[in-house]
Write a protein that holds these residues in place. Structure first.
Motif, PDB file in Angstrom:
ATOM      1  N   PHE A  89       0.829  -1.202   0.000  1.00 45.86           N
ATOM      2  CA  PHE A  89       0.000   0.000   0.000  1.00 45.86           C
ATOM      3  C   PHE A  89       0.866   1.257   0.000  1.00 45.86           C
ATOM      4  N   ILE A  90       1.991   1.229   0.756  1.00 45.88           N
ATOM      5  CA  ILE A  90       2.901   2.383   0.793  1.00 45.88           C
ATOM      6  C   ILE A  90       3.449   2.664  -0.602  1.00 45.88           C
ATOM      7  N   LEU A  91       3.913   1.609  -1.287  1.00 49.53           N
ATOM      8  CA  LEU A  91       4.429   1.783  -2.653  1.00 49.53           C
ATOM      9  C   LEU A  91       3.336   2.277  -3.593  1.00 49.53           C
ATOM     10  N   PHE A  92       2.171   1.672  -3.466  1.00 51.28           N
ATOM     11  CA  PHE A  92       1.041   2.058  -4.308  1.00 51.28           C
ATOM     12  C   PHE A  92       0.685   3.523  -4.089  1.00 51.28           C
ATOM     13  N   PHE A  93       0.644   3.953  -2.838  1.00 50.06           N
ATOM     14  CA  PHE A  93       0.268   5.330  -2.528  1.00 50.06           C
ATOM     15  C   PHE A  93       1.319   6.309  -3.051  1.00 50.06           C
ATOM     16  N   TRP A  94       2.620   5.989  -2.847  1.00 53.82           N
ATOM     17  CA  TRP A  94       3.680   6.859  -3.350  1.00 53.82           C
ATOM     18  C   TRP A  94       3.579   7.017  -4.866  1.00 53.82           C
ATOM     19  N   PHE A  95       3.146   5.956  -5.560  1.00 60.04           N
ATOM     20  CA  PHE A  95       3.057   6.007  -7.016  1.00 60.04           C
ATOM     21  C   PHE A  95       1.846   6.817  -7.477  1.00 60.04           C
ATOM     22  N   VAL A 140      10.567   5.002   2.388  1.00 59.49           N
ATOM     23  CA  VAL A 140       9.669   3.866   2.120  1.00 59.49           C
ATOM     24  C   VAL A 140      10.107   2.662   2.939  1.00 59.49           C
ATOM     25  N   ILE A 141      11.414   2.397   2.975  1.00 60.23           N
ATOM     26  CA  ILE A 141      11.931   1.260   3.745  1.00 60.23           C
ATOM     27  C   ILE A 141      11.696   1.472   5.236  1.00 60.23           C
ATOM     28  N   LEU A 142      12.001   2.683   5.725  1.00 59.98           N
ATOM     29  CA  LEU A 142      11.781   2.980   7.146  1.00 59.98           C
ATOM     30  C   LEU A 142      10.308   2.832   7.523  1.00 59.98           C
ATOM     31  N   SER A 143       9.437   3.346   6.656  1.00 58.71           N
ATOM     32  CA  SER A 143       7.999   3.245   6.915  1.00 58.71           C
ATOM     33  C   SER A 143       7.557   1.787   6.956  1.00 58.71           C
ATOM     34  N   SER A 144       8.132   0.983   6.070  1.00 62.52           N
ATOM     35  CA  SER A 144       7.762  -0.428   6.019  1.00 62.52           C
ATOM     36  C   SER A 144       8.269  -1.181   7.245  1.00 62.52           C
ATOM     37  N   VAL A 145       9.498  -0.890   7.664  1.00 62.82           N
ATOM     38  CA  VAL A 145      10.046  -1.526   8.876  1.00 62.82           C
ATOM     39  C   VAL A 145       9.231  -1.110  10.089  1.00 62.82           C
ATOM     40  N   TYR A 146       8.928   0.171  10.150  1.00 62.27           N
ATOM     41  CA  TYR A 146       8.134   0.680  11.269  1.00 62.27           C
ATOM     42  C   TYR A 146       6.757   0.016  11.286  1.00 62.27           C
ATOM     43  N   ALA A 147       6.129  -0.086  10.108  1.00 67.29           N
ATOM     44  CA  ALA A 147       4.801  -0.713  10.027  1.00 67.29           C
ATOM     45  C   ALA A 147       4.861  -2.171  10.447  1.00 67.29           C
ATOM     46  N   THR A 148       5.934  -2.873  10.070  1.00 71.97           N
ATOM     47  CA  THR A 148       6.081  -4.281  10.442  1.00 71.97           C
ATOM     48  C   THR A 148       6.187  -4.439  11.957  1.00 71.97           C
ATOM     49  N   MET A 149       7.037  -3.611  12.581  1.00 73.58           N
ATOM     50  CA  MET A 149       7.172  -3.666  14.047  1.00 73.58           C
ATOM     51  C   MET A 149       5.853  -3.301  14.722  1.00 73.58           C
ATOM     52  N   PHE A 150       5.212  -2.286  14.189  1.00 73.67           N
ATOM     53  CA  PHE A 150       3.942  -1.824  14.745  1.00 73.67           C
ATOM     54  C   PHE A 150       2.893  -2.937  14.688  1.00 73.67           C
ATOM     55  N   LEU A 151       2.801  -3.587  13.543  1.00 75.40           N
ATOM     56  CA  LEU A 151       1.796  -4.635  13.373  1.00 75.40           C
ATOM     57  C   LEU A 151       2.133  -5.882  14.186  1.00 75.40           C
ATOM     58  N   TYR A 210      14.849  12.277  14.337  1.00 80.70           N
ATOM     59  CA  TYR A 210      16.314  12.356  14.267  1.00 80.70           C
ATOM     60  C   TYR A 210      16.794  11.887  12.892  1.00 80.70           C
ATOM     61  N   LEU A 211      16.241  10.771  12.423  1.00 79.61           N
ATOM     62  CA  LEU A 211      16.618  10.255  11.111  1.00 79.61           C
ATOM     63  C   LEU A 211      16.210  11.232  10.016  1.00 79.61           C
ATOM     64  N   SER A 212      15.040  11.853  10.163  1.00 79.71           N
ATOM     65  CA  SER A 212      14.577  12.835   9.185  1.00 79.71           C
ATOM     66  C   SER A 212      15.496  14.054   9.155  1.00 79.71           C
ATOM     67  N   ARG A 213      15.917  14.516  10.328  1.00 83.61           N
ATOM     68  CA  ARG A 213      16.814  15.684  10.387  1.00 83.61           C
ATOM     69  C   ARG A 213      18.157  15.380   9.714  1.00 83.61           C
ATOM     70  N   LYS A 214      18.647  14.160   9.867  1.00 82.34           N
ATOM     71  CA  LYS A 214      19.893  13.784   9.206  1.00 82.34           C
ATOM     72  C   LYS A 214      19.755  13.899   7.689  1.00 82.34           C
ATOM     73  N   MET A 215      18.612  13.489   7.168  1.00 77.93           N
ATOM     74  CA  MET A 215      18.373  13.595   5.728  1.00 77.93           C
ATOM     75  C   MET A 215      18.326  15.051   5.282  1.00 77.93           C
ATOM     76  N   GLU A 216      17.746  15.908   6.109  1.00 76.95           N
ATOM     77  CA  GLU A 216      17.668  17.326   5.755  1.00 76.95           C
ATOM     78  C   GLU A 216      19.060  17.962   5.719  1.00 76.95           C
ATOM     79  N   TYR A 217      19.909  17.597   6.672  1.00 77.13           N
ATOM     80  CA  TYR A 217      21.290  18.097   6.648  1.00 77.13           C
ATOM     81  C   TYR A 217      22.005  17.638   5.373  1.00 77.13           C
TER      82      TYR A 217
END
Length: 404
Positions: free
Chosen positions: A179-185, A283-294, A339-346
């Motif tokens: 669904f994440i991939l589908f939505f991004w597309f 996308v990968i982080l969201s998927s890992v997070y969703a897996t742990m969450f579920l 924190y991970l998001s801020r690293k990407m912004e830098y």
């Protein structure tokens, strides 16, 4: 035991949210609060006062909203959800689930609606940001609700089927990833155009310079669009969106008045997200997070099922309790995600400075954004750690000044 634990976590989360909001407000509006040295050339005292006033209004609304949401959630946990379950018991299991989620969604929507209206038509209007008409707002709400209903009609049958299995978290994780991939597309192709008008950039000189930056960055982006954001707000932004053939670069029409070097610096920053593969990483982080969450949701789901906690019987109701509990706890993981998001912004900032061979244009555009969006120039350090997905402007500018 689970009932008391859930209520305790709900109250603790709200208490912590309010503590952070009040802490940040007192810190940022304290007479001793400073304008950072790197912003003093743009952030005059009158702008600071307006920024503080904007922060006070938004903080007050947040605190009231958080308190109301906590009491509504407690009511739903103790009374509302079991009542909804019993109310729809006479129907078939799938229809029960549709009605249950529909009623729950309607309740939450109506609770949040007054705060959304006040934010847009009172606070944002007061500070000159809002350009949304009531007609546009109503149209947006109809579209948003319609999309939620459409996706729900597709996803709820899958959920009910999954809940019929003793261990369903891994199947749900695969579904979430798809669904994440589908939505991004589809988001830039089908969803965003429902709300905004996108036109190809007509300024040939600017288009040529942006394409040159795209080529130098080795990014694979063929389409550059201008979005009519001014129909809803005066705030400025630009972004890269989509994956594969749906990928595109989007400029708010509100940013088109920027000096060209600043605009190109913002473009280069967004190209940095693409070149550094931040979309794929998210996308990968969201998927890992969703897996742990579920996984955790499934674990708690089985516990509620075995102990008959909350005095509910239907799988979809038990799922909501488990989901609510885990989502409440996951709030305390926000600092890690940000924190991970801020690293990407830098990384994207550095990429922009290196691509343009100077950090000056991006620094200038950041100062302009801070001033025109009335951003808080001096947030509390703990608030930044918890909530800021982007580094504070002062930190970004200091980091850019170190780029050779």
């Amino acid at each position: 035991m689970i009932e008391k634990l859930l209520l305790t976590v709900l109250v603790l989360r709200t208490a912590w949210q309010i503590f952070l909001e009040v802490l940040n407000l007192f810190h940022s509006t304290n007479p001793k609060s400073r304008i950072p040295e790197v912003l003093k050339d743009r952030f005059a005292p009158d702008v600071l006062e307006k920024s503080r006033s904007y922060l006070k209004d938004r903080t007050g609304l947040k605190v009231v909203s958080q308190i109301v949401q906590m009491f509504v959630t407690i009511y739903l946990v103790m009374v509302g959800l079991p009542l909804l379950e019993r109310l729809f018991m006479v129907y078939t299991p799938l229809f029960q689930a549709f009605l249950f989620f529909g009623a729950l969604g309607l309740i939450l929507y109506l609770v949040n609606l007054p705060f959304r209206l006040y934010s847009i038509f009172v606070i944002e209007q007061k500070y000159g940001f809002n350009t949304t008409t009531m007609r546009t707002f109503l149209k947006d709400q109809v579209l948003t609700v319609s999309l939620i209903v459409a996706f729900s009609l597709l996803l709820i049958p899958f959920l009910i089927w999954l809940l019929s299995h003793p261990i369903w978290w891994w199947q749900a994780s695969i579904l979430a990833f798809g669904f994440i991939l589908f939505f991004w597309f589809i988001q830039p192709l089908l969803i965003a155009p429902l709300f905004y008008k996108f036109t190809e950039l007509e300024n040939d000189v600017l288009k040529m310079k942006i394409r040159e930056l795209i080529q130098r960055s080795s990014a694979k982006i063929s389409k550059i669009y201008v979005m009519n954001a001014s129909k809803r707000t005066k705030k400025q932004n630009a972004y890269v969106t989509g994956i594969g053939r749906s990928r595109r670069f989007v400029l708010y029409d509100t940013i088109m008045g920027y000096p060209q070097d600043e605009l190109l610096a913002v473009v280069a920053h967004e190209l940095g997200h693409h070149t550094k593969k931040h979309i794929q990483k998210n996308v990968i982080l969201s998927s890992v997070y969703a897996t742990m969450f579920l996984y955790l949701t499934n674990f708690l789901y089985q516990s509620i099922l075995k102990t008959n906690a909350f005095d509910v019987q239907r799988p979809h109701t038990i799922f909501v309790y488990a989901f609510l509990f885990i989502s409440t706890i996951s709030y305390f993981l926000e600092p890690l995600m940000n924190y991970l998001s801020r690293k990407m912004e830098y990384e994207a900032d550095r990429f922009s400075a290196e691509l343009l061979k100077s950090p000056t244009p991006l620094i200038s555009s950041l100062k302009r954004l801070v001033k025109e969006n009335l951003s808080n120039p001096d947030p509390h350090p703990l608030y930044k750690v918890w909530y800021y997905s982007h580094p504070a402007p002062e930190e970004r500018i200091k980091a850019l000044n170190q780029v050779q």
